[in-house]
Design a protein around this motif. Structure first.
Motif, PDB file in Angstrom:
ATOM      1  N   ALA A  94       0.832  -1.198   0.000  1.00  8.16           N
ATOM      2  CA  ALA A  94       0.000   0.000   0.000  1.00  8.16           C
ATOM      3  C   ALA A  94       0.875   1.260   0.000  1.00  8.16           C
ATOM      4  O   ALA A  94       0.448   2.311  -0.468  1.00  8.16           O
ATOM      5  N   PHE A  95       2.109   1.142   0.504  1.00 10.85           N
ATOM      6  CA  PHE A  95       3.061   2.255   0.498  1.00 10.85           C
ATOM      7  C   PHE A  95       4.003   2.195  -0.704  1.00 10.85           C
ATOM      8  O   PHE A  95       5.046   2.827  -0.715  1.00 10.85           O
ATOM      9  N   GLU A  96       3.633   1.431  -1.697  1.00 14.47           N
ATOM     10  CA  GLU A  96       4.346   1.360  -2.976  1.00 14.47           C
ATOM     11  C   GLU A  96       5.775   0.841  -2.878  1.00 14.47           C
ATOM     12  O   GLU A  96       6.653   1.269  -3.612  1.00 14.47           O
ATOM     13  N   VAL A  97       6.030  -0.114  -1.949  1.00 14.68           N
ATOM     14  CA  VAL A  97       7.346  -0.740  -1.966  1.00 14.68           C
ATOM     15  C   VAL A  97       7.457  -1.524  -3.262  1.00 14.68           C
ATOM     16  O   VAL A  97       6.466  -1.992  -3.816  1.00 14.68           O
ATOM     17  N   LYS A  98       8.680  -1.652  -3.770  1.00 14.50           N
ATOM     18  CA  LYS A  98       8.890  -2.317  -5.052  1.00 14.50           C
ATOM     19  C   LYS A  98       8.859  -3.827  -4.936  1.00 14.50           C
ATOM     20  O   LYS A  98       8.503  -4.518  -5.884  1.00 14.50           O
ATOM     21  N   ASP A  99       9.265  -4.343  -3.774  1.00 15.52           N
ATOM     22  CA  ASP A  99       9.289  -5.783  -3.579  1.00 15.52           C
ATOM     23  C   ASP A  99       9.279  -6.091  -2.096  1.00 15.52           C
ATOM     24  O   ASP A  99       9.550  -5.217  -1.273  1.00 15.52           O
ATOM     25  N   PHE A 100       8.987  -7.354  -1.785  1.00 15.58           N
ATOM     26  CA  PHE A 100       8.944  -7.819  -0.404  1.00 15.58           C
ATOM     27  C   PHE A 100       9.595  -9.194  -0.393  1.00 15.58           C
ATOM     28  O   PHE A 100       9.131 -10.098  -1.072  1.00 15.58           O
ATOM     29  N   PHE A 101      10.678  -9.340   0.362  1.00 18.41           N
ATOM     30  CA  PHE A 101      11.390 -10.611   0.417  1.00 18.41           C
ATOM     31  C   PHE A 101      11.337 -11.201   1.808  1.00 18.41           C
ATOM     32  O   PHE A 101      11.474 -10.481   2.797  1.00 18.41           O
ATOM     33  N   VAL A 102      11.164 -12.507   1.857  1.00 20.73           N
ATOM     34  CA  VAL A 102      11.281 -13.234   3.105  1.00 20.73           C
ATOM     35  C   VAL A 102      12.667 -13.856   3.094  1.00 20.73           C
ATOM     36  O   VAL A 102      12.985 -14.672   2.220  1.00 20.73           O
ATOM     37  N   GLY A 103      13.508 -13.428   4.037  1.00 25.57           N
ATOM     38  CA  GLY A 103      14.916 -13.799   4.069  1.00 25.57           C
ATOM     39  C   GLY A 103      15.189 -15.280   4.037  1.00 25.57           C
ATOM     40  O   GLY A 103      16.101 -15.735   3.364  1.00 25.57           O
ATOM     41  N   GLU A 104      14.390 -16.074   4.733  1.00 28.36           N
ATOM     42  CA  GLU A 104      14.678 -17.504   4.775  1.00 28.36           C
ATOM     43  C   GLU A 104      14.365 -18.206   3.449  1.00 28.36           C
ATOM     44  O   GLU A 104      14.810 -19.310   3.222  1.00 28.36           O
ATOM     45  N   TYR A 105      13.630 -17.563   2.572  1.00 25.15           N
ATOM     46  CA  TYR A 105      13.276 -18.178   1.294  1.00 25.15           C
ATOM     47  C   TYR A 105      14.021 -17.584   0.102  1.00 25.15           C
ATOM     48  O   TYR A 105      13.879 -18.073  -1.009  1.00 25.15           O
ATOM     49  N   ASN A 106      14.776 -16.519   0.321  1.00 23.06           N
ATOM     50  CA  ASN A 106      15.445 -15.846  -0.791  1.00 23.06           C
ATOM     51  C   ASN A 106      16.921 -15.640  -0.468  1.00 23.06           C
ATOM     52  O   ASN A 106      17.264 -15.133   0.587  1.00 23.06           O
ATOM     53  N   SER A 107      17.751 -16.005  -1.404  1.00 22.66           N
ATOM     54  CA  SER A 107      19.196 -15.826  -1.233  1.00 22.66           C
ATOM     55  C   SER A 107      19.576 -14.387  -1.561  1.00 22.66           C
ATOM     56  O   SER A 107      18.820 -13.671  -2.220  1.00 22.66           O
ATOM     57  N   PRO A 108      20.758 -13.945  -1.117  1.00 27.31           N
ATOM     58  CA  PRO A 108      21.218 -12.611  -1.510  1.00 27.31           C
ATOM     59  C   PRO A 108      21.263 -12.456  -3.034  1.00 27.31           C
ATOM     60  O   PRO A 108      21.023 -11.372  -3.550  1.00 27.31           O
ATOM     61  N   TRP A 109      21.544 -13.530  -3.746  1.00 27.66           N
ATOM     62  CA  TRP A 109      21.591 -13.478  -5.201  1.00 27.66           C
ATOM     63  C   TRP A 109      20.222 -13.121  -5.773  1.00 27.66           C
ATOM     64  O   TRP A 109      20.095 -12.311  -6.689  1.00 27.66           O
ATOM     65  N   THR A 110      19.161 -13.718  -5.241  1.00 29.49           N
ATOM     66  CA  THR A 110      17.797 -13.411  -5.685  1.00 29.49           C
ATOM     67  C   THR A 110      17.462 -11.953  -5.413  1.00 29.49           C
ATOM     68  O   THR A 110      16.924 -11.253  -6.276  1.00 29.49           O
ATOM     69  N   VAL A 111      17.789 -11.484  -4.210  1.00 27.89           N
ATOM     70  CA  VAL A 111      17.530 -10.095  -3.844  1.00 27.89           C
ATOM     71  C   VAL A 111      18.326  -9.164  -4.772  1.00 27.89           C
ATOM     72  O   VAL A 111      17.804  -8.169  -5.268  1.00 27.89           O
TER      73      VAL A 111
END
Length: 181
Positions: A94-111
């Motif tokens: 709702a505040f127009e963030v570009k993305d939302f990552f859950v750390g345990e499911y996403n590697s730094p490479w994905t981010v």
């Protein structure tokens, strides 16, 4: 000129992982603790990797402040969380963030790849799976199921323009629209 990223993650171990990763990728890395807004105003980063812990303090006022300020409203914000919470995800978007990552499911490479897309203006497309042809593409890419293993939501096909190969090339993947995995 090196892109400037502000990393505001509360967990010191994770913060150091992302700091090292982005420095090695050629970014100028800024770090912040609780008081994120003054650093953003002073340093004017190209992108912000913001911990949900900081965002949810005072009911997302930091996101509100960043989006209301002329000096900061166009800076892309990627929200980072250690745990999935759908209510926070909805509020963040709702505040127009570009993305939302859950750390345990996403590697730094994905981010990193997502941040690169947001910085370079690379286009990506999310396509609902409504055609047997898309299901066939998924099978050819080795996907056994097009249902998220975590939440059982039907996956979407994501097309990401691969400008390194030319204007008519895309990378294809399948992701859950709810969890992002």
């Amino acid at each position: 000129m090196k892109p400037k990223i502000l990393i505001a993650i509360s967990d010191q171990f994770l913060k150091s992982i992302y700091e090292d990763f982005f420095r090695n990728a050629g970014f100028l890395v800024l770090l912040s603790a609780n008081d994120v807004l003054p650093v953003v105003v002073k340093e004017n980063p190209n992108i912000i990797l913001l911990d949900i812990i900081y965002a949810r303090e005072n009911d997302f006022n930091i996101l509100k402040s960043l989006k209301e300020s002329e000096a900061t409203k166009k800076i892309p914000i990627i929200l980072f969380s250690r745990f999935e919470d759908e209510s926070y995800r909805k509020k963040a978007f709702a505040f127009e963030v570009k993305d939302f990552f859950v750390g345990e499911y996403n590697s730094p490479w994905t981010v990193f790849n997502k941040i690169k897309i947001h910085l370079e203006g690379e286009k990506s497309y999310r396509v609902p799976i409504t055609s047997p042809a898309i299901e066939e593409v998924a099978k050819d890419l080795g996907y056994q199921s097009l249902t998220c293993s975590k939440c059982s939501t039907k996956m979407e096909m994501v097309l990401l323009k691969d400008s390194d190969k030319g204007k008519n090339y895309f990378k294809i993947s399948f992701v859950c629209p709810k969890c992002g995995i």
